[in-house]
Design a protein around this motif. Structure first.
Motif, PDB file in Angstrom:
ATOM      1  N   HIS A 126       2.177   7.336  -8.080  1.00 42.70           N
ATOM      2  CA  HIS A 126       1.547   6.818  -6.562  1.00 42.70           C
ATOM      3  C   HIS A 126       0.484   5.891  -6.786  1.00 42.70           C
ATOM      4  N   ARG A 127       0.485   4.779  -5.946  1.00 42.25           N
ATOM      5  CA  ARG A 127      -0.755   3.681  -5.942  1.00 42.25           C
ATOM      6  C   ARG A 127      -1.031   3.612  -4.524  1.00 42.25           C
ATOM      7  N   ASP A 128      -2.327   3.678  -4.346  1.00 43.84           N
ATOM      8  CA  ASP A 128      -2.882   3.293  -2.894  1.00 43.84           C
ATOM      9  C   ASP A 128      -2.520   1.879  -2.590  1.00 43.84           C
ATOM     10  N   ILE A 129      -2.619   1.063  -3.358  1.00 44.18           N
ATOM     11  CA  ILE A 129      -2.334  -0.284  -3.317  1.00 44.18           C
ATOM     12  C   ILE A 129      -2.323  -1.148  -4.811  1.00 44.18           C
TER      13      ILE A 129
ATOM     14  N   MET B 143       0.578  -1.237  -0.057  1.00 40.91           N
ATOM     15  CA  MET B 143       0.064   0.090   0.021  1.00 40.91           C
ATOM     16  C   MET B 143       1.050   1.252  -0.009  1.00 40.91           C
ATOM     17  N   ASN B 144       0.368   2.420  -0.668  1.00 43.34           N
ATOM     18  CA  ASN B 144       0.892   3.696  -0.760  1.00 43.34           C
ATOM     19  C   ASN B 144       2.410   3.445  -1.053  1.00 43.34           C
TER      20      ASN B 144
ATOM     21  N   SER C 158       5.213   4.026  -4.702  1.00 45.93           N
ATOM     22  CA  SER C 158       5.437   4.882  -6.158  1.00 45.93           C
ATOM     23  C   SER C 158       6.808   4.501  -6.728  1.00 45.93           C
TER      24      SER C 158
END
Length: 321
Positions: free
Chosen positions: A225-228, A201-202, A204
């Motif tokens: 950026h990716r949350d998950i 999670m969270n 990049s």
């Protein structure tokens, strides 16, 4: 050039000055300028502007072309980084300054000869507060507990010299989380298979990969950026060491797939009970049934053959009597 007649000529096509100006000279009549494009160290030297009716030069330029490398530094958030420079004996008597960002704000300075130093950690929006240290012995600026906001260009300069002594381009990467492996029964067609998901999670600028032992199996990469992000793995059972690896340019985090999530493979004879597809189950059942029928047929044939042989022997003995 002749401004009145609007004529101009560049001698960069022949071998004048060893041909070092070839395809690099331009003349602008409006501004009465000579432009040297894509300049190199070999173009350093004295340049004189004269006119035909006058012996004395109109103007003299002393051009020095300097080349200094930018050292790229990659560091993980929370670590410390040292920005140091080697000085000559003459340079040690000057003030040394560390500058940050496009505006080149001075964040620290020292004088090695006088053994004086000063940090300005309230500058640059206060992002360096309580994080700057100076070491006069090693001529170093140390940034402690570094953060992503400290990424950028750092110049080391001395007084009486405009060009930097050294440049650092610092990139701060976030500290990587440990991947989480979980079982996902909904993705399996049979309860006996092992379908798992490795998630982080969270993040990049990272990659998430599955390995079987040291062999690469699959991977997924993201730049923004990716949350998950997740990557799946489908197994019949644990027949080797499986690991999920999260990595960026400078570091990685690893999580091992264990028997709490997937059961270990049994002996080869029990392999029939570990499968993830209905078709494979049917095929194995049919094959087993055919083998069983064949075994029964052979046994019946053997029994009948023995009975026939025994009957023949009995008939032969009666005839002899």
């Amino acid at each position: 050039m002749n401004v009145k007649k609007k004529t101009k000529q560049c001698y960069d096509e022949d071998d004048r000055a060893d041909g070092r100006f070839r395809d690099r000279l331009q003349v602008d009549i409006q501004t009465v300028s000579l432009i040297i494009t894509d300049i190199r160290i070999t173009h350093s030297g004295l340049y004189v502007i004269t006119v035909s009716s006058q012996r004395r030069p109109l103007k003299i330029f002393n051009i020095t072309v300097c080349v200094f490398a930018t050292e790229s530094v990659s560091v993980t958030e929370g670590d410390s980084v040292s920005l140091s420079v080697s000085l000559t004996l003459e340079q040690r008597g000057n003030k040394i300054m560390w500058r940050f960002g496009p505006t080149e704000v001075i964040i620290a300075e020292m004088n090695v000869k006088n053994n004086t130093k000063q940090c300005y950690d309230d500058r640059a929006d206060g992002r360096f507060r309580d994080r700057l240290k100076l070491d006069v012995q090693s001529v170093s600026l140390i940034i402690t507990d570094i953060r992503i906001t400290h990424s950028g260009l750092y110049n080391i300069t001395i007084s009486r010299q405009e060009m930097p002594l050294k440049r650092f381009n610092i990139t701060v990467y976030p500290r990587l989380p440990v991947p989480v492996i979980s079982r996902v029964s909904s993705q399996c067609s049979s309860s006996s298979c092992c379908c798992v998901l490795c998630s982080v999670m969270n993040v990049s600028h990272v990659s998430v990969s599955w390995y079987k032992g040291k062999s690469f199996l699959s991977s997924i990469s993201v730049s923004e950026h990716r949350d998950i992000i997740s990557i799946s793995l489908h197994l019949e059972c644990l027949d080797d060491s499986y690991t999920c690896v999260l990595n960026n340019s400078i570091t990685n985090q690893t999580q091992h797939l264990n028997t709490d999530v997937c059961h270990k493979c049994s002996a080869p004879s029990a392999e029939f009970y570990c499968c993830c597809g209905f078709t494979e189950v049917v095929i194995r059942l049919v094959v087993s049934a055919l083998v069983g029928v064949a075994a029964v047929a052979v046994l019946v044939y053997d029994i009948r053959s023995r009975r026939d042989e025994q009957k023949k022997r009995s008939d032969t003995q009666l005839n002899d009597k």
